[in-house]
Design a protein around this motif. Structure first.
Motif, mmCIF file in Angstrom:
data_model
loop_
_atom_site.group_PDB
_atom_site.id
_atom_site.type_symbol
_atom_site.label_atom_id
_atom_site.label_comp_id
_atom_site.label_asym_id
_atom_site.label_seq_id
_atom_site.Cartn_x
_atom_site.Cartn_y
_atom_site.Cartn_z
ATOM 1 N N ALA A 63 16.649 -62.953 -63.158
ATOM 2 C CA ALA A 63 15.445 -62.135 -62.989
ATOM 3 C C ALA A 63 14.221 -62.979 -62.642
ATOM 4 N N LEU A 64 14.172 -64.201 -63.152
ATOM 5 C CA LEU A 64 13.017 -65.092 -62.952
ATOM 6 C C LEU A 64 13.498 -66.426 -62.380
ATOM 7 N N PRO A 65 14.012 -66.440 -61.140
ATOM 8 C CA PRO A 65 14.608 -67.670 -60.590
ATOM 9 C C PRO A 65 13.561 -68.717 -60.221
ATOM 10 N N ARG A 66 13.593 -69.792 -60.956
ATOM 11 C CA ARG A 66 12.763 -70.956 -60.660
ATOM 12 C C ARG A 66 13.238 -72.095 -61.538
ATOM 13 N N SER A 67 13.197 -73.316 -61.040
ATOM 14 C CA SER A 67 13.568 -74.454 -61.866
ATOM 15 C C SER A 67 12.596 -74.589 -63.031
ATOM 16 N N GLY A 68 13.066 -75.197 -64.121
ATOM 17 C CA GLY A 68 12.187 -75.437 -65.250
ATOM 18 C C GLY A 68 12.695 -74.896 -66.569
ATOM 19 N N GLY A 69 13.736 -74.022 -66.548
ATOM 20 C CA GLY A 69 14.304 -73.540 -67.786
ATOM 21 C C GLY A 69 13.308 -72.779 -68.641
ATOM 22 N N GLU A 70 13.223 -73.156 -69.927
ATOM 23 C CA GLU A 70 12.339 -72.454 -70.868
ATOM 24 C C GLU A 70 10.879 -72.501 -70.429
ATOM 25 N N TYR A 71 10.491 -73.569 -69.761
ATOM 26 C CA TYR A 71 9.103 -73.664 -69.281
ATOM 27 C C TYR A 71 8.778 -72.480 -68.373
ATOM 28 N N ASN A 72 9.681 -72.195 -67.450
ATOM 29 C CA ASN A 72 9.476 -71.073 -66.535
ATOM 30 C C ASN A 72 9.530 -69.740 -67.280
ATOM 31 N N PHE A 73 10.541 -69.552 -68.121
ATOM 32 C CA PHE A 73 10.722 -68.269 -68.798
ATOM 33 C C PHE A 73 9.550 -67.936 -69.730
ATOM 34 N N LEU A 74 9.192 -68.876 -70.602
ATOM 35 C CA LEU A 74 8.162 -68.590 -71.602
ATOM 36 C C LEU A 74 6.777 -68.460 -70.969
ATOM 37 N N SER A 75 6.524 -69.186 -69.877
ATOM 38 C CA SER A 75 5.248 -69.038 -69.172
ATOM 39 C C SER A 75 5.101 -67.638 -68.609
ATOM 40 N N ARG A 76 6.192 -67.125 -68.058
ATOM 41 C CA ARG A 76 6.145 -65.811 -67.430
ATOM 42 C C ARG A 76 6.175 -64.679 -68.454
ATOM 43 N N ILE A 77 6.897 -64.873 -69.541
ATOM 44 C CA ILE A 77 7.087 -63.786 -70.506
ATOM 45 C C ILE A 77 5.947 -63.718 -71.515
ATOM 46 N N PHE A 78 5.532 -64.863 -72.058
ATOM 47 C CA PHE A 78 4.532 -64.880 -73.119
ATOM 48 C C PHE A 78 3.166 -65.347 -72.623
ATOM 49 N N HIS A 79 3.051 -66.617 -72.309
ATOM 50 C CA HIS A 79 1.758 -67.209 -71.958
ATOM 51 C C HIS A 79 2.021 -68.606 -71.406
ATOM 52 N N PRO A 80 1.198 -69.087 -70.473
ATOM 53 C CA PRO A 80 1.382 -70.455 -69.978
ATOM 54 C C PRO A 80 1.398 -71.508 -71.076
ATOM 55 N N ALA A 81 0.685 -71.250 -72.185
ATOM 56 C CA ALA A 81 0.690 -72.215 -73.290
ATOM 57 C C ALA A 81 2.082 -72.336 -73.888
ATOM 58 N N ALA A 82 2.771 -71.193 -74.070
ATOM 59 C CA ALA A 82 4.135 -71.222 -74.607
ATOM 60 C C ALA A 82 5.067 -71.969 -73.675
ATOM 61 N N GLY A 83 4.903 -71.741 -72.376
ATOM 62 C CA GLY A 83 5.723 -72.444 -71.404
ATOM 63 C C GLY A 83 5.467 -73.936 -71.416
#
Length: 440
Positions: A63-83
Motif C-alpha cells: 500500500a505504501l511502496p517506498r524504501s525505508g521500512g518502518e521509517y516510511n510506514f510510521l512517517s506516513r501513518i503517524f507523524h514524521p517524528a515517529a518515522g
C-alpha cells in the motif's frame, strides 16, 4: 536505473534472519528451560509471530511502496517524528548492532578453530570487505547476496543431515512432552527466552527497506516476505532439533557457539573444526545482507531532511555509498566497544518496539484510509496482527521486568532519536505534521 529482482530480495530476508541468533541463543534459553518440546515450541511461537508480522508488513509495503521500512510506514501513518525515530533506531540498532553481533560470532567461530587468529580483527575485516562489495552496483551487490544466501541454505541442510546421520554420541533427548511442560509454556522463563528467539527471527521485514528498488514491489513484496519467513521458520526448527538431538543440554548451557558444540558431539574434534569454519561462512551472508539493506533507511532520511542530505547521495548505479559507509562505521564502533550479550538484548528490545508500533499502524491506516489501494490484504485479518502484537508485547513486558538496564538503554536510544528529530526538523526547516516527500 537497475533494480533488485525478487530472488535477491528473498535472499536478503533469509540472510538477515538466519545468522547470529539461531547459532547462539539456544545456550541462553537452556539456562531456564531444559525441555526439548518446550524449546521447539519456543521457536515455533517465534516463527508464528514473524509470519504474522511479515503478513502485516506485506500489506503496508504494497500500500505504501517506498524504501525505508518502518521509517516510511510510521512517517506516513503517524507523524514524521515517529518515522524519524524508527529510522534512527534501525540505523543505530536495527542493522548496525546486529551487523556487529554477526561479525563477532563469525570471528569467534573462526578463532575457535584457528586460535592464532584474532576474532576482533576477523570481524573488522569482514565488515570492511563487504562494505566495499556493496558500494559498487546493483548487479554486483545483488549477485553477492544471492550466492552467499544459497551457500547458507546448502550448509544448513548439509550440517543437519550429516549431524543426524553420523551422530555417534549416544545422545538420547526426549522430544515427547512430559509433566510440567504446559506450565513452562506460560512461564516467565518462556517469555524471557522469547527475547532471544525474537532476535533470531528479526530480519523478516528486511525486504521493505529496499522496496523502492524492487521489481514490481506491490506484487512481489508480499510473496517475498511471507515465503522467505516461512522457509526460515522451518530451518530454525530443523537446526534446533539437530542441536538438541546430538548434544547434551548441559554441554550447551550458557554457550554462545552452540553450533560448534553440537558439531563436536556429532563429528568429533576434526569434524567440529570443519563445521566451525562452515558455520562461520554462514554468517558472512548475514553481515552482507545487513550492510546491503540497512543503509536504505539512512538514504530515506537523507532525502527528507536537508541536514542529512549527504546520506542520500548515490553513485551512477543508484547505490547509496555514503549511507553504506556510515552504517558500517557505526557497526565497527559497536564491535569494538560493547559486549555480545548486552548488544543482543537491548537491540532485540529496541527492534521489537519498532515493529510493534509498525504493525499497530496497520489498524490505524485501515481506519484512516479505508479506500487506499491495497494490492495485498492480510489473510484472516485482524487475527495475524493481533497475534503479533500480543506475543511481542508480552516479550517487551518481560524485558522491562527482567532486564531493566537493557530496557533503559533502549529507552535512551528512542529518546535520542526524538532529540535528533527536533534538531533535524529545526535545521531542515521542515513543517511538523507533513508527510515526507514522495520518492523521485
Amino acid at each position: 536505473m537497475s533494480s533488485f529482482k525478487p530472488s535477491v530480495a528473498a535472499a536478503i530476508v533469509i540472510a538477515n534472519m538466519v545468522g547470529t541468533g539461531v547459532f547462539t541463543s539456544l545456550g541462553f534459553q537452556l539456562v531456564e528451560i531444559r525441555s526439548a518440546p518446550v524449546l521447539l515450541a519456543l521457536w515455533a511461537v517465534g516463527g508464528l509471530a514473524a509470519l504474522c508480522g511479515a503478513m502485516s508488513y506485506a500489506e503496508l509495503g504494497a500500500a505504501l511502496p517506498r524504501s525505508g521500512g518502518e521509517y516510511n510506514f510510521l512517517s506516513r501513518i503517524f507523524h514524521p517524528a515517529a518515522g524519524f525515530i524508527s529510522g534512527w533506531v534501525s540505523a543505530t540498532v536495527g542493522f548496525a548492532a546486529p551487523t556487529a553481533l554477526a561479525a563477532m560470532t563469525f570471528g569467534s567461530y573462526l578463532s575457535a578453530v584457528f586460535p592464532a587468529l584474532s576474532s576482533i580483527w576477523l570481524a573488522t575485516g569482514l565488515v570492511i570487505v563487504l562494505t566495499v562489495a556493496h558500494s559498487t552496483s546493483h548487479r554486483g551487490s545483488g549477485g553477492t547476496q544471492r550466492w552467499l544466501t544459497w551457500l547458507k541454505i546448502l550448509l544448513i541442510l548439509g550440517f543437519s543431515g550429516l549431524a543426524l546421520l553420523l551422530n555417534d554420541s549416544g545422545q538420547q533427548t526426549a522430544f515427547a512432552p512430559s509433566r510440567g511442560d504446559g506450565a513452562l509454556l506460560f512461564s516467565g522463563a518462556f517469555a524471557v527466552s522469547l527475547i532471544y528467539v525474537n532476535y533470531a527471527y528479526s530480519g523478516w521485514n528486511a525486504a521493505t527497506y529496499i522496496s523502492g528498488e524492487l521489481e514490481r514491489p506491490q506484487r512481489n513484496l508480499p510473496t517475498v516476505l511471507i515465503a522467505s519467513t516461512g522457509i526460515v521458520c522451518l530451518a530454525y526448527l530443523l537446526l534446533n532439533f539437530v542441536f538438541l538431538a546430538v548434544a547434551p543440554m548441559e554441554a550447551m548451557v550458557g554457550k554462545v557457539e552452540v553450533g560448534y558444540v553440537a558439531a563436536g558431539y556429532a563429528f568429533g574434534d576434526a569434524g567440529a573444526a570443519i563445521m566451525g569454519v562452515l558455520l562461520a561462512l554462514l554468517l558472512v551472508s548475514t553481515v552482507s545482507a545487513m550492510i546491503l539493506a540497512g543503509p536504505r533507511v539512512l538514504q530515506s532520511i537523507g532525502e527528507d531532511f536537508a541536514v542529512f542530505r549527504p546520506l542520500a547521495r548515490v553513485n551512477g548505479d543508484g547505490i547509496p555509498v555514503t549511507a553504506i559507509v556510515t552504517q558500517a562505521t557505526v557497526a565497527l564502533l559497536f564491535l569494538w566497544t560493547a559486549s555480545f550479550d548486552r548488544i543482543l538484548v537491548f537491540s532485540g528490545a529496541t527492534m521489537a518496539l519498532n515493529t510493534f508500533f509498525t504493525v499497530l499502524g496497520l489498524f490505524v491506516l485501515r481506519w484512516r484510509q479505508p479506500d487506499l489501494p491495497r494490492p495485498f490484504r492480510v489473510v484472516l485479518y485482524p487475527l495475524p496482527p493481533l497475534l503479533f502484537l500480543a506475543i511481542t508485547g508480552w516479550t517487551l513486558l518481560y524485558i522491562v521486568l527482567q532486564r531493566p538496564v537493557e530496557a533503559l538503554i533502549s529507552a535512551g536510544i528512542v529518546a535520542s532519536g526524538a532529540l535528533f528529530y527536533w534538531l533535524s526538523a529545526t535545521l531542515s526547516r521542515r513543517v511538523p505534521g507533513t508527510d515526507p516527500p514522495a520518492p523521485a
